[in-house]
Design a protein around this motif. Sequence first.
Motif, PDB file in Angstrom:
ATOM      1  N   ALA A 326       0.817  -1.212   0.000  1.00 19.48           N
ATOM      2  CA  ALA A 326       0.000   0.000   0.000  1.00 19.48           C
ATOM      3  C   ALA A 326       0.848   1.257   0.000  1.00 19.48           C
ATOM      4  CB  ALA A 326      -0.933   0.008   1.214  1.00 19.48           C
ATOM      5  N   ALA A 327       0.303   2.308  -0.588  1.00 24.76           N
ATOM      6  CA  ALA A 327       0.953   3.617  -0.625  1.00 24.76           C
ATOM      7  C   ALA A 327       0.825   4.308   0.726  1.00 24.76           C
ATOM      8  CB  ALA A 327       0.308   4.475  -1.711  1.00 24.76           C
ATOM      9  N   ALA A 328       1.886   5.019   1.116  1.00 25.13           N
ATOM     10  CA  ALA A 328       1.902   5.680   2.428  1.00 25.13           C
ATOM     11  C   ALA A 328       0.996   6.890   2.492  1.00 25.13           C
ATOM     12  CB  ALA A 328       3.333   6.095   2.777  1.00 25.13           C
ATOM     13  N   GLY A 329       0.714   7.528   1.364  1.00 24.37           N
ATOM     14  CA  GLY A 329      -0.129   8.721   1.359  1.00 24.37           C
ATOM     15  C   GLY A 329       0.645   9.969   0.993  1.00 24.37           C
ATOM     16  N   ASN A 330      -0.080  10.979   0.522  1.00 31.18           N
ATOM     17  CA  ASN A 330       0.534  12.165  -0.060  1.00 31.18           C
ATOM     18  C   ASN A 330       0.340  13.440   0.745  1.00 31.18           C
ATOM     19  OD1 ASN A 330       1.098  10.431  -2.160  1.00 31.18           O
ATOM     20  ND2 ASN A 330      -0.473  11.232  -3.513  1.00 31.18           N
ATOM     21  N   SER A 331       0.111  13.322   2.043  1.00 35.34           N
ATOM     22  CA  SER A 331      -0.117  14.521   2.847  1.00 35.34           C
ATOM     23  C   SER A 331       1.165  15.156   3.367  1.00 35.34           C
ATOM     24  CB  SER A 331      -1.039  14.195   4.026  1.00 35.34           C
ATOM     25  OG  SER A 331      -2.293  13.763   3.560  1.00 35.34           O
ATOM     26  N   GLY A 332       2.289  14.470   3.216  1.00 33.14           N
ATOM     27  CA  GLY A 332       3.573  15.020   3.622  1.00 33.14           C
ATOM     28  C   GLY A 332       3.771  15.140   5.122  1.00 33.14           C
ATOM     29  N   PHE A 333       3.010  14.354   5.916  1.00 36.83           N
ATOM     30  CA  PHE A 333       3.169  14.476   7.362  1.00 36.83           C
ATOM     31  C   PHE A 333       3.674  13.187   8.009  1.00 36.83           C
ATOM     32  CE2 PHE A 333      -1.713  14.040   7.238  1.00 36.83           C
ATOM     33  CZ  PHE A 333      -1.698  12.667   7.316  1.00 36.83           C
ATOM     34  N   ASP A 334       4.088  13.345   9.261  1.00 45.48           N
ATOM     35  CA  ASP A 334       4.478  12.212  10.091  1.00 45.48           C
ATOM     36  C   ASP A 334       3.200  11.576  10.611  1.00 45.48           C
ATOM     37  OD1 ASP A 334       5.305  10.439  12.062  1.00 45.48           O
ATOM     38  OD2 ASP A 334       6.800  11.796  12.910  1.00 45.48           O
ATOM     39  N   VAL A 335       2.895  10.382  10.149  1.00 45.96           N
ATOM     40  CA  VAL A 335       1.645   9.716  10.507  1.00 45.96           C
ATOM     41  C   VAL A 335       1.516   9.541  12.014  1.00 45.96           C
ATOM     42  CG1 VAL A 335       0.306   7.597  10.219  1.00 45.96           C
ATOM     43  CG2 VAL A 335       1.563   8.531   8.285  1.00 45.96           C
ATOM     44  N   THR A 336       2.634   9.321  12.683  1.00 44.32           N
ATOM     45  CA  THR A 336       2.591   9.059  14.125  1.00 44.32           C
ATOM     46  C   THR A 336       2.313  10.313  14.942  1.00 44.32           C
ATOM     47  OG1 THR A 336       4.976   9.418  14.457  1.00 44.32           O
ATOM     48  CG2 THR A 336       4.274   7.200  13.829  1.00 44.32           C
ATOM     49  N   ALA A 337       2.438  11.495  14.339  1.00 46.59           N
ATOM     50  CA  ALA A 337       2.284  12.750  15.082  1.00 46.59           C
ATOM     51  C   ALA A 337       0.911  13.380  14.909  1.00 46.59           C
ATOM     52  CB  ALA A 337       3.368  13.745  14.658  1.00 46.59           C
ATOM     53  N   LYS A 374      13.431  11.652  -0.172  1.00 45.28           N
ATOM     54  CA  LYS A 374      11.982  11.585   0.018  1.00 45.28           C
ATOM     55  C   LYS A 374      11.257  12.641  -0.803  1.00 45.28           C
ATOM     56  CE  LYS A 374       9.611  13.278   3.510  1.00 45.28           C
ATOM     57  NZ  LYS A 374       8.412  13.863   2.829  1.00 45.28           N
ATOM     58  N   SER A 375      10.210  12.205  -1.488  1.00 47.43           N
ATOM     59  CA  SER A 375       9.367  13.143  -2.218  1.00 47.43           C
ATOM     60  C   SER A 375       8.689  14.081  -1.226  1.00 47.43           C
ATOM     61  CB  SER A 375       8.311  12.384  -3.023  1.00 47.43           C
ATOM     62  OG  SER A 375       8.919  11.455  -3.915  1.00 47.43           O
ATOM     63  N   SER A 376       8.558  15.334  -1.605  1.00 52.17           N
ATOM     64  CA  SER A 376       8.048  16.349  -0.672  1.00 52.17           C
ATOM     65  C   SER A 376       6.680  16.001  -0.111  1.00 52.17           C
ATOM     66  CB  SER A 376       7.984  17.708  -1.368  1.00 52.17           C
ATOM     67  OG  SER A 376       7.157  17.629  -2.532  1.00 52.17           O
ATOM     68  N   TYR A 377       5.844  15.332  -0.886  1.00 56.07           N
ATOM     69  CA  TYR A 377       4.474  15.035  -0.478  1.00 56.07           C
ATOM     70  C   TYR A 377       4.348  13.748   0.330  1.00 56.07           C
ATOM     71  CZ  TYR A 377       5.214  12.070  -4.515  1.00 56.07           C
ATOM     72  OH  TYR A 377       5.753  11.158  -5.387  1.00 56.07           O
ATOM     73  N   SER A 378       5.370  12.917   0.364  1.00 59.86           N
ATOM     74  CA  SER A 378       5.232  11.572   0.916  1.00 59.86           C
ATOM     75  C   SER A 378       5.053  11.576   2.429  1.00 59.86           C
ATOM     76  CB  SER A 378       6.465  10.735   0.571  1.00 59.86           C
ATOM     77  OG  SER A 378       6.345   9.420   1.086  1.00 59.86           O
ATOM     78  N   ASN A 379       4.068  10.827   2.905  1.00 61.33           N
ATOM     79  CA  ASN A 379       3.924  10.595   4.339  1.00 61.33           C
ATOM     80  C   ASN A 379       5.110   9.792   4.842  1.00 61.33           C
ATOM     81  OD1 ASN A 379       1.481  11.885   4.234  1.00 61.33           O
ATOM     82  ND2 ASN A 379       0.235  10.074   4.640  1.00 61.33           N
ATOM     83  N   PHE A 380       5.338   9.846   6.154  1.00 57.19           N
ATOM     84  CA  PHE A 380       6.436   9.113   6.764  1.00 57.19           C
ATOM     85  C   PHE A 380       6.092   8.819   8.214  1.00 57.19           C
ATOM     86  CE2 PHE A 380       7.095  13.621   7.298  1.00 57.19           C
ATOM     87  CZ  PHE A 380       7.595  13.776   8.576  1.00 57.19           C
ATOM     88  N   GLY A 381       7.017   8.205   8.939  1.00 55.51           N
ATOM     89  CA  GLY A 381       6.796   7.909  10.352  1.00 55.51           C
ATOM     90  C   GLY A 381       7.586   6.700  10.790  1.00 55.51           C
ATOM     91  N   GLN A 382       8.242   6.812  11.927  1.00 54.99           N
ATOM     92  CA  GLN A 382       9.030   5.699  12.439  1.00 54.99           C
ATOM     93  C   GLN A 382       8.135   4.494  12.700  1.00 54.99           C
ATOM     94  OE1 GLN A 382      12.468   5.916  12.728  1.00 54.99           O
ATOM     95  NE2 GLN A 382      12.327   3.693  12.930  1.00 54.99           N
ATOM     96  N   GLY A 383       8.509   3.361  12.125  1.00 54.28           N
ATOM     97  CA  GLY A 383       7.724   2.149  12.284  1.00 54.28           C
ATOM     98  C   GLY A 383       6.519   2.071  11.365  1.00 54.28           C
ATOM     99  N   GLN A 384       6.311   3.094  10.525  1.00 53.04           N
ATOM    100  CA  GLN A 384       5.159   3.134   9.625  1.00 53.04           C
ATOM    101  C   GLN A 384       5.506   2.764   8.196  1.00 53.04           C
ATOM    102  OE1 GLN A 384       1.998   3.941  10.971  1.00 53.04           O
ATOM    103  NE2 GLN A 384       3.246   3.706  12.815  1.00 53.04           N
ATOM    104  N   ILE A 385       6.787   2.835   7.832  1.00 55.52           N
ATOM    105  CA  ILE A 385       7.222   2.602   6.459  1.00 55.52           C
ATOM    106  C   ILE A 385       8.084   1.344   6.413  1.00 55.52           C
ATOM    107  CG2 ILE A 385       8.475   3.555   4.487  1.00 55.52           C
ATOM    108  CD1 ILE A 385       5.981   5.175   5.288  1.00 55.52           C
ATOM    109  N   GLU A 386       7.731   0.409   5.534  1.00 53.05           N
ATOM    110  CA  GLU A 386       8.557  -0.791   5.368  1.00 53.05           C
ATOM    111  C   GLU A 386       9.702  -0.536   4.393  1.00 53.05           C
ATOM    112  OE1 GLU A 386       5.937  -2.063   7.942  1.00 53.05           O
ATOM    113  OE2 GLU A 386       5.145  -1.382   6.021  1.00 53.05           O
ATOM    114  N   VAL A 387       9.374   0.008   3.229  1.00 45.66           N
ATOM    115  CA  VAL A 387      10.380   0.261   2.194  1.00 45.66           C
ATOM    116  C   VAL A 387       9.980   1.509   1.409  1.00 45.66           C
ATOM    117  CG1 VAL A 387      11.216  -2.120   1.885  1.00 45.66           C
ATOM    118  CG2 VAL A 387       9.166  -1.342   0.658  1.00 45.66           C
ATOM    119  N   THR A 388      10.876   1.966   0.540  1.00 43.56           N
ATOM    120  CA  THR A 388      10.584   3.113  -0.311  1.00 43.56           C
ATOM    121  C   THR A 388      10.823   2.740  -1.770  1.00 43.56           C
ATOM    122  OG1 THR A 388      10.923   5.508  -0.502  1.00 43.56           O
ATOM    123  CG2 THR A 388      12.909   4.140  -0.314  1.00 43.56           C
TER     124      THR A 388
END
Length: 490
Positions: A326-337, A374-388
């Motif tokens: 699945a795609a992480a999403g394009n909001s550009g934020f830290d999902v955990t925050a 990292k693409s500017s729009y890509s969501n991120f977060g420790q423990g949230q991303i398996e690969v890029t």
Amino acid sequence: MSRIRRWLVPVVGTVAALAAGVLAAPTATAASAASVASAAPAQGKPVPCDTTSDAYSYVVIYQPYTPQFAVDLELRAKCGSRVAYYPEIGVAVASSRNADFSERVGAFRSYSGGREVAVPPTTPAAAARSEARAAAGTVRQQEETTGIAADGDLSAQQWDMRAIHAPEANKVSEGSKKVTVGVLDSGIDATHPALSAAVDAKDSAGCITGAPDRTAASWAPTTSDHGTHVAGTIAGKDVARGFTGIAPGVKLASVKVVSDAGYIFPESAVCGFMWAAKHRFEVTNNSYYIDPGMFYCPKQAGDSAAYEAVRRAVTYSNRNGVLNVAAAGNSGFDVTAQTTDPNRPHTVDPSCGILPKSIEGVVTVSAVGYAGTKSSYSNFGQGQIEVTAPGGDSAQRPPAGQGAGCPLSTVIGGQYGTKCGTSMASPHVAGVAALLASEHPFASPRQLTALLERQADPVACGTGAPVCTGPDANNSYYGHGLVNALDAVG
């Protein structure tokens, strides 16, 4: 996220109890049980049903393996009717014209994304939801086709394939026809010269209603070329134009879950994952999030049913041998925050998640541009991303002659176009996973995930620190690193 319990609880209770809706899901809280009980109609009194208003679809939660006759009995008693029922996971898709259908069934057992979108704003909260949805639409524009490729050889423009060593991998293996990748998306143009040999009609289906439809029209694209673009990245091949995807030897199944209005509601996703499980797909690609919210919270009314329905379907497919990417999403934020949902004004806590990527076992993919950052729009977060993987970035442009900043792939009408987004990164990983499944035909989804992570090329946080956190081998931007197609076949 906690693992789903093995659903072997025997069905108990009388038919009358079932009709009253008191047989709730085993995960229901005391609040949900009270909601279900309060929604039951008084015994012996007829239930007035709306016969003129618009009908909306709902997901409704039951104990797994509740008999279908009992489901039908309850739904009729609550002014609904069955569209589909998946007894293995205890999820029904129901249709009702009654505005109070969720209250009748229980707010923790049922949810309608379609009704939430369609009902005109009548309160400040509803108006805020409508405005938030309109604003969120701008995020999805990043995945619109940004350019149509000119005639001629396209291989030089596929910088994204070179970034993950796909051309070298293709010389070793193009993947096995015994492997099927389900593209849960807006449909695949099976007439495209790069895709016509890959799309398997017998394994394709439309899932918009929540019930699978095998007619060709149901899984073909209508208003969006998104799924066609995704499909080309995974398994496209057009010798005449010099275009090649990552695993052109594998099969593709078009599983249409995106409506013509661009929404992916819970019932569509549930249908898609259950179809993938039934047909034993090795891999699915999911370049979307469940609408109309972004975060779904298992402790909140409505959200609870949507979250549980999707969770059960994803987990069931995973247990039946399907690796879901699945795609992480394009909001550009830290999902955990996140503490609020950008699409809906409700509180987000650590139990909430973006569906389906937050479900355990799903491989979540962030995006990088041509420069490998990292693409500017890509969501991120420790423990949230398996690969890029390459998703492109208009600010990271390749040298002249090597294409646009967004990856090139197939679009409707036999053409080729570019799109940016984590939606474009995810199929790169699904393609590599398909190569791995071809090389390791008896590997489980967990084993394929381990191979993806172990063979990825670590990417350091670099200038992304301190926002990017964690070591090179597993950080909040890139997870375990950039996937490597050549290692998958080596």
